[in-house]
Scaffold this active site. Structure first.
Site, PDB file in Angstrom:
ATOM      1  N   PRO A  12       0.784  -1.234   0.000  1.00  0.00           N
ATOM      2  CG  PRO A  12      -0.113  -1.102   2.130  1.00  0.00           C
ATOM      3  CD  PRO A  12       0.545  -2.065   1.182  1.00  0.00           C
ATOM      4  CG  ASN A  13      -0.324   4.319   1.287  1.00  0.00           C
ATOM      5  OD1 ASN A  13      -1.307   4.795   0.732  1.00  0.00           O
ATOM      6  ND2 ASN A  13      -0.372   3.829   2.505  1.00  0.00           N
ATOM      7  NE  ARG A  20       2.693  13.221   1.667  1.00  0.00           N
ATOM      8  CZ  ARG A  20       2.138  12.330   2.486  1.00  0.00           C
ATOM      9  NH1 ARG A  20       1.100  11.629   2.097  1.00  0.00           N
ATOM     10  NH2 ARG A  20       2.615  12.131   3.699  1.00  0.00           N
ATOM     11  CE1 TYR A  25       9.478   5.002   2.409  1.00  0.00           C
ATOM     12  CE2 TYR A  25       8.044   6.933   2.440  1.00  0.00           C
ATOM     13  CZ  TYR A  25       8.443   5.721   2.985  1.00  0.00           C
ATOM     14  OH  TYR A  25       7.818   5.223   4.086  1.00  0.00           O
ATOM     15  CG  ASN A  76       8.479  -2.257  -0.183  1.00  0.00           C
ATOM     16  OD1 ASN A  76       7.986  -2.356   0.935  1.00  0.00           O
ATOM     17  ND2 ASN A  76       9.085  -1.153  -0.597  1.00  0.00           N
ATOM     18  CB  ALA A  79       1.928   0.210   6.103  1.00  0.00           C
ATOM     19  CD  GLU A 100      10.751  -7.948   5.023  1.00  0.00           C
ATOM     20  OE1 GLU A 100      11.108  -9.050   5.523  1.00  0.00           O
ATOM     21  OE2 GLU A 100      10.322  -6.998   5.704  1.00  0.00           O
ATOM     22  CG  HIS A 102      11.367  -2.704   4.034  1.00  0.00           C
ATOM     23  ND1 HIS A 102      10.012  -2.550   3.900  1.00  0.00           N
ATOM     24  CD2 HIS A 102      11.565  -3.909   4.607  1.00  0.00           C
ATOM     25  CE1 HIS A 102       9.410  -3.617   4.393  1.00  0.00           C
ATOM     26  NE2 HIS A 102      10.332  -4.464   4.819  1.00  0.00           N
ATOM     27  NE  ARG A 109      10.736   5.959   7.952  1.00  0.00           N
ATOM     28  CZ  ARG A 109       9.775   5.762   7.063  1.00  0.00           C
ATOM     29  NH1 ARG A 109       9.893   4.806   6.139  1.00  0.00           N
ATOM     30  NH2 ARG A 109       8.690   6.514   7.073  1.00  0.00           N
TER      31      ARG A 109
HETATM   32  O1  CA2 Z   1      10.856   1.764   3.110  1.00  0.00           O
HETATM   33  C1  CA2 Z   1       9.978   1.086   2.583  1.00  0.00           C
HETATM   34  O2  CA2 Z   1      10.079   0.604   1.453  1.00  0.00           O
HETATM   35  C2  CA2 Z   1       8.638   0.886   3.305  1.00  0.00           C
HETATM   36  O3  CA2 Z   1       8.194  -0.442   3.037  1.00  0.00           O
HETATM   37  C3  CA2 Z   1       7.676   1.907   2.729  1.00  0.00           C
HETATM   38  C4  CA2 Z   1       6.309   1.939   3.434  1.00  0.00           C
HETATM   39  C5  CA2 Z   1       6.485   2.019   4.949  1.00  0.00           C
HETATM   40  O4  CA2 Z   1       5.211   1.894   5.565  1.00  0.00           O
HETATM   41  C6  CA2 Z   1       7.413   0.942   5.483  1.00  0.00           C
HETATM   42  O5  CA2 Z   1       7.560   1.136   6.877  1.00  0.00           O
HETATM   43  C7  CA2 Z   1       8.765   1.030   4.812  1.00  0.00           C
HETATM   44  C8  CA2 Z   1       5.491   3.147   2.976  1.00  0.00           C
HETATM   45  C9  CA2 Z   1       5.253   3.242   1.509  1.00  0.00           C
HETATM   46  C10 CA2 Z   1       4.449   4.472   1.206  1.00  0.00           C
HETATM   47  O6  CA2 Z   1       5.291   5.444   0.642  1.00  0.00           O
HETATM   48  C11 CA2 Z   1       4.836   6.715   0.429  1.00  0.00           C
HETATM   49  C12 CA2 Z   1       5.539   7.457  -0.469  1.00  0.00           C
HETATM   50  C13 CA2 Z   1       5.153   8.732  -0.743  1.00  0.00           C
HETATM   51  C14 CA2 Z   1       4.071   9.296  -0.097  1.00  0.00           C
HETATM   52  C15 CA2 Z   1       3.368   8.535   0.826  1.00  0.00           C
HETATM   53  C16 CA2 Z   1       3.746   7.248   1.085  1.00  0.00           C
END
Ligand code: CA2
Length: 151
Positions: A12-13, A20, A25, A76, A79, A100, A102, A109
């Site tokens: 997700p996301n 953002r 990221y 990946n 969340a 896996e 990330h 974090r």
């Molecule tokens: O670091 C990673 O790849 C994560 O899997 C990314 C997830 C986060 O919940 C994990 O803890 C770590 C979040 C992906 C969502 O990314 C966004 C990017 C831009 C705007 C909003 C969310």
């Protein structure tokens, strides 16, 4: 020549990447990552299917289908990493290698990101290497699959 097939699954996301939070990221989009993976797959002689869903049940359905269709999984779970026993169970039910990934270093974090339900079901975990982590995961997957084929 038939290539080993790898499912690259995104949770997700991740479809919002590049819009953002560039400090966490980076500025690449999910389409950029798909292209990066496509180029790596070509170089490594892998055939990949690159997917993203915001829905836990969709990710699980794809994992169930992958049981008989693919040779390995790069995931990946976003969340769901930190919440989903269901995705961990689906991965455990697949007798195929799992890596896996990330993008961010989750250990630097918030504390809730330090635990992954998925890691116990994974053969390898790549954290904090940015989008290059996907390429590293595919390289590792190719090495695992080559080693298995040579047995
Ligand atoms: O670091 C990673 O790849 C994560 O899997 C990314 C997830 C986060 O919940 C994990 O803890 C770590 C979040 C992906 C969502 O990314 C966004 C990017 C831009 C705007 C909003 C969310």
């Amino acid at each position: 020549m038939s290539f080993a097939s790898v499912l690259v699954l995104n949770g997700p996301n991740l479809n919002l990447l590049g819009t953002r939070e560039p400090a966490i990221y980076g500025s690449e989009t999910l389409d950029d990552i798909a292209k990066l993976c496509g180029d790596a797959a070509e170089r490594l002689n892998l055939s990949i299917d690159f997917c993203q869903s915001n829905a836990e049940h969709q990710l699980i359905d794809w994992l169930h289908a992958a049981r008989t269709k693919v040779d390995g999984i790069v995931i990946n779970p976003a969340a769901y990493t930190h919440t989903s026993v269901a995705i961990a169970d689906a991965l455990s039910a697949i007798e195929k290698p799992v890596i896996e990934v990330h993008i961010s270093n989750v250990h630097r974090r918030e504390a809730f990101r330090h635990h992954s339900y998925v890691s116990a079901a994974a053969d390898g975990v790549i954290v904090g290497c940015g989008t290059q982590g996907y390429v590293l995961a595919l390289e590792r997957m190719a090495a695992i699959l080559e080693h298995r084929a040579a047995k």
